[in-house]
Design a protein around this motif. Structure first.
Motif, mmCIF file in Angstrom:
data_model
loop_
_atom_site.group_PDB
_atom_site.id
_atom_site.type_symbol
_atom_site.label_atom_id
_atom_site.label_comp_id
_atom_site.label_asym_id
_atom_site.label_seq_id
_atom_site.Cartn_x
_atom_site.Cartn_y
_atom_site.Cartn_z
ATOM 1 N N VAL A 7 -9.319 -3.882 6.212
ATOM 2 C CA VAL A 7 -9.720 -2.541 5.775
ATOM 3 C C VAL A 7 -8.492 -1.784 5.282
ATOM 4 O O VAL A 7 -7.355 -2.097 5.669
ATOM 5 N N ARG A 8 -8.732 -0.799 4.423
ATOM 6 C CA ARG A 8 -7.652 0.092 4.004
ATOM 7 C C ARG A 8 -8.246 1.374 3.431
ATOM 8 O O ARG A 8 -9.426 1.420 3.050
ATOM 9 N N LYS A 9 -7.412 2.388 3.336
ATOM 10 C CA LYS A 9 -7.793 3.661 2.728
ATOM 11 C C LYS A 9 -7.071 3.785 1.393
ATOM 12 O O LYS A 9 -5.838 3.722 1.330
ATOM 13 N N ASP A 10 -7.855 3.925 0.329
ATOM 14 C CA ASP A 10 -7.315 4.056 -1.028
ATOM 15 C C ASP A 10 -6.357 2.899 -1.341
ATOM 16 O O ASP A 10 -6.761 1.744 -1.267
ATOM 17 N N ASN A 11 -5.096 3.202 -1.651
ATOM 18 C CA ASN A 11 -4.140 2.154 -2.020
ATOM 19 C C ASN A 11 -3.137 1.844 -0.915
ATOM 20 O O ASN A 11 -2.048 1.316 -1.181
ATOM 21 N N GLU A 12 -3.498 2.160 0.315
ATOM 22 C CA GLU A 12 -2.608 1.865 1.430
ATOM 23 C C GLU A 12 -2.587 0.353 1.711
ATOM 24 O O GLU A 12 -3.357 -0.416 1.134
ATOM 25 N N ILE A 13 -1.728 -0.060 2.619
ATOM 26 C CA ILE A 13 -1.622 -1.479 2.978
ATOM 27 C C ILE A 13 -2.866 -1.908 3.754
ATOM 28 O O ILE A 13 -3.386 -1.160 4.589
#
Length: 354
Positions: free
Chosen positions: A125-131
């Motif tokens: 899982v991630r939020k937007d362009n995070e790792i």
């Protein structure tokens, strides 16, 4: 008989004599050449004098980058690849992508407890362009709006069963409904067909190379010579199993050294060893052909120091020609794996060949 006839007869006789002498000279020359080839010792196969033992890296790279076999990815393909975790291989895994309508808080809606019934499945899982986060990083503090569900298409257990695929689809649907997301299969949506095809490939290359060294004349190896042979930096003892490691990287395991029964060797001054098995797990060995050369080098040293003989799994004596043919086979296996974008010995290879 007149003078002309006599002259012609004499000339013919001289021609016949010359032909006999010429043929005799050619025969002697051929015999000397044959004798020289027969009495000369056969060269030892190694990296320097056998063309089959040259580096295959250049040819392999050409195979991978050839425009007919591996076309350049499109712009959208490059974008997808750039946004995936590095350890995902779309050629060997089914990948479902879910984009949520709102930011999700915590791990409740990805139902990690269901993974106990899903062999090999990984969630990212991630939020937007995070790792991307996975494994232990998936906790109640996580915030995300993108989910990836990844399933290897095959393993040494075989292709995915219909039941496994049904459970996977149900799990993906469950997450998608819980987060009110948009579901899209990035890779291998036809899971059953792709799993069967990849499993056929796995079966074709998933082999173990087993070579044995046995005493040439005695019933067992001499304990002192045995202890001296195993006293090398490149032979390490990990978890009671002796392993040959790469000369430049001790983290790379080339092969295991086992007893004839396949059990760990006990090396001491009272050892009674009737043979040593050298076992290479081919697809899980990095740089297969280079590793094979190191394995053969150690085996030849073993036969010399322990007065042993190299035999195959059926106890048939092995010569340099056999070694050369094995090398050619390993090179083909290596090329097949790289063409599939599966690097031998990599984490991706371990997912398939485990």
């Amino acid at each position: 008989m007149n003078d002309v006839q006599f002259a012609l007869l004499t000339l013919g006789f001289i021609v016949i004599i010359i032909m006999i002498i010429h043929n005799w000279a050619q025969l002697k020359k051929h015999q000397k050449k044959t004798q020289k080839l027969t009495t000369s010792s056969a060269p030892t196969l190694d990296d320097d004098n056998d063309p089959l033992f040259q580096s295959s890296e250049f040819k392999i790279k050409e195979t991978i980058s050839h425009p007919n076999s591996q076309p350049e990815p499109s712009g959208s393909e490059r974008i997808i690849e750039a946004n995936l975790p590095e350890d995902i291989n779309r050629a060997t895994e089914a990948v479902a992508s879910i984009v949520t309508k709102t930011i999700q808080n915590g791990k409740a809606n990805i139902f990690l407890e269901d993974l106990t019934n899903l062999s090999g499945v990984t969630v990212y899982v991630r939020k937007d362009n995070e790792i991307w986060s996975t494994g232990e990083a998936l906790d109640d503090a996580i915030r995300f709006n993108q989910v990836l569900v990844v399933q290897p298409l095959t393993s040494r257990k075989g292709a995915l069963s219909e039941e496994s695929i049904a459970l996977l689809n149900a799990y993906v649907t469950k997450i998608n409904e819980a987060v009110e997301g948009n579901l899209f299969w990035i890779a291998n949506s036809n899971i059953q067909e792709e799993s069967n095809l990849l499993n056929e490939f796995r079966e074709a290359v998933d082999k173990a190379l087993i070579l044995k060294v046995t005493p040439k004349s005695d019933s067992s190896f001499h304990a002192a010579a045995l202890a001296d042979f195993f006293n090398k930096p490149k032979i390490v003892n990990r978890k009671l199993i002796h392993e040959l490691v790469d000369a430049e990287n001790s983290n790379i395991i080339i092969c295991q050294l086992l007893s004839l029964s396949g059990k760990p060797l006990q090396i001491n001054q009272e050892s009674y060893i009737q043979g040593i098995v050298f076992r290479m797990d081919i697809p899980n060995t990095p740089n297969i052909t280079h590793s094979f050369n190191q394995m053969i080098s150690l085996i030849k040293e073993c036969t010399k120091k322990l007065n042993g003989v190299l035999v195959d799994a059926g106890s048939k004596k092995i010569d340099d020609d056999y070694i050369s043919r094995v090398y050619v086979h390993l090179k083909k296996v290596e090329q097949k794996m790289l063409t599939k974008k599966i690097i031998p010995g990599s984490d991706i290879a371990l997912k398939i060949f485990s």
